[in-house]
Design an enzyme around this catalytic site. Sequence first.
Site, PDB file in Angstrom:
ATOM      1  N   CYS A 141       0.824  -1.204   0.000  1.00  0.00           N
ATOM      2  CA  CYS A 141       0.000   0.000   0.000  1.00  0.00           C
ATOM      3  C   CYS A 141       0.866   1.265   0.000  1.00  0.00           C
ATOM      4  CB  CYS A 141      -1.003  -0.055   1.135  1.00  0.00           C
ATOM      5  SG  CYS A 141      -2.435   0.997   0.838  1.00  0.00           S
ATOM      6  N   HIS A 172      -3.262  -5.214   1.606  1.00  0.00           N
ATOM      7  CA  HIS A 172      -2.619  -5.464   2.905  1.00  0.00           C
ATOM      8  C   HIS A 172      -2.729  -6.926   3.345  1.00  0.00           C
ATOM      9  CE1 HIS A 172      -2.200  -1.194   4.234  1.00  0.00           C
ATOM     10  NE2 HIS A 172      -3.234  -1.007   3.455  1.00  0.00           N
ATOM     11  N   GLU A 226      -1.024  -8.349   5.458  1.00  0.00           N
ATOM     12  CA  GLU A 226      -0.724  -8.421   6.898  1.00  0.00           C
ATOM     13  C   GLU A 226      -1.969  -8.182   7.757  1.00  0.00           C
ATOM     14  OE1 GLU A 226      -0.200  -5.902   5.005  1.00  0.00           O
ATOM     15  OE2 GLU A 226      -0.512  -4.043   6.121  1.00  0.00           O
TER      16      GLU A 226
HETATM   17  N1  GLN Z   1      -3.374   6.295   0.703  1.00  0.00           N
HETATM   18  C1  GLN Z   1      -2.132   6.033   1.378  1.00  0.00           C
HETATM   19  C2  GLN Z   1      -0.978   6.687   0.646  1.00  0.00           C
HETATM   20  O1  GLN Z   1      -1.133   7.117  -0.447  1.00  0.00           O
HETATM   21  C3  GLN Z   1      -1.873   4.549   1.484  1.00  0.00           C
HETATM   22  C4  GLN Z   1      -2.914   3.872   2.332  1.00  0.00           C
HETATM   23  C5  GLN Z   1      -2.465   2.647   3.012  1.00  0.00           C
HETATM   24  O2  GLN Z   1      -1.278   2.345   3.120  1.00  0.00           O
HETATM   25  N2  GLN Z   1      -3.393   1.892   3.532  1.00  0.00           N
HETATM   26  O3  GLN Z   1       0.073   6.775   1.178  1.00  0.00           O
END
Ligand code: GLN
Length: 250
Positions: free
Chosen positions: A90, A218, A220
């Site tokens: 992410c 994610h 995790e």
């Molecule tokens: N929207 C976040 C970003 O751009 C990432 C979101 C997340 O890691 N769950 O950094």
Amino acid sequence: TITVGVLALQGGVVEHINLLRKASTHINSSESLQFEFLQVRTTTELGECDALIIPGGESTTMAIVARRLGLLDPLREFVKVQHKPVWGTCAGLVMLAEQAAATKQGGQELVGGLDVRVLRNRYGTQMQSFVAGLDLEFLGRGEVPFKAVFIRAPIVEEIIAEGSSSQGIENGVERAARVEVLGVYRGQGQQQVEGGENGEKGDIVAVRQGNVFGTSFHPELTDDVRIHVWWLRQVVDATWHGKLVAANGS
Ligand code: GLN
């Protein structure tokens, strides 16, 4: 011992460490293979790592903190010069991209390593978080779909000219590290992906380029260890042989 770090400036650190622990019990330890899992906040700690996870969180914040702690350049070195295995989930995927297009925010500092441009917050806000079953062929044939958790997730909106990440060249020798698309989300049920250039083809949500792996979602936050096991195996392949040779002094 193989030391796997999780960058612990911000975001979902402990969850990764817990799942890594669980995943490591699935790795065949025939060669007295030991893992150590380390929260990384300093260059010294980074220096102890054979591999690194950059977790989810908020990538702008993470970059600001990394800059303040003097970690940005050591991270770039870790990924692009030492070519150690790195996985970003992410916000971590955002950090590992060479370019990020923000939906609201402007430019931000990145670590890079993946010759891609990510689009942040592809599916909207926290409220629009969702879980989707993904068929991930790299986990093996006939595996059940992976329940992928998307939270303000980025996607890879474009694979850019390869070579900007310096993945292409190592010691003057060209490496065959291309961006591989390892996961696509096509939308389903209520969560149909609407519009956008990728609307029809689906959104790229997992990629690998050489030593660098990134997922929009994610793993995790689930108790499904499959991706962590898959990644740890690659970490073992990339580092264990070298360690055995070093230990035998040959
Ligand atoms: N929207 C976040 C970003 O751009 C990432 C979101 C997340 O890691 N769950 O950094």
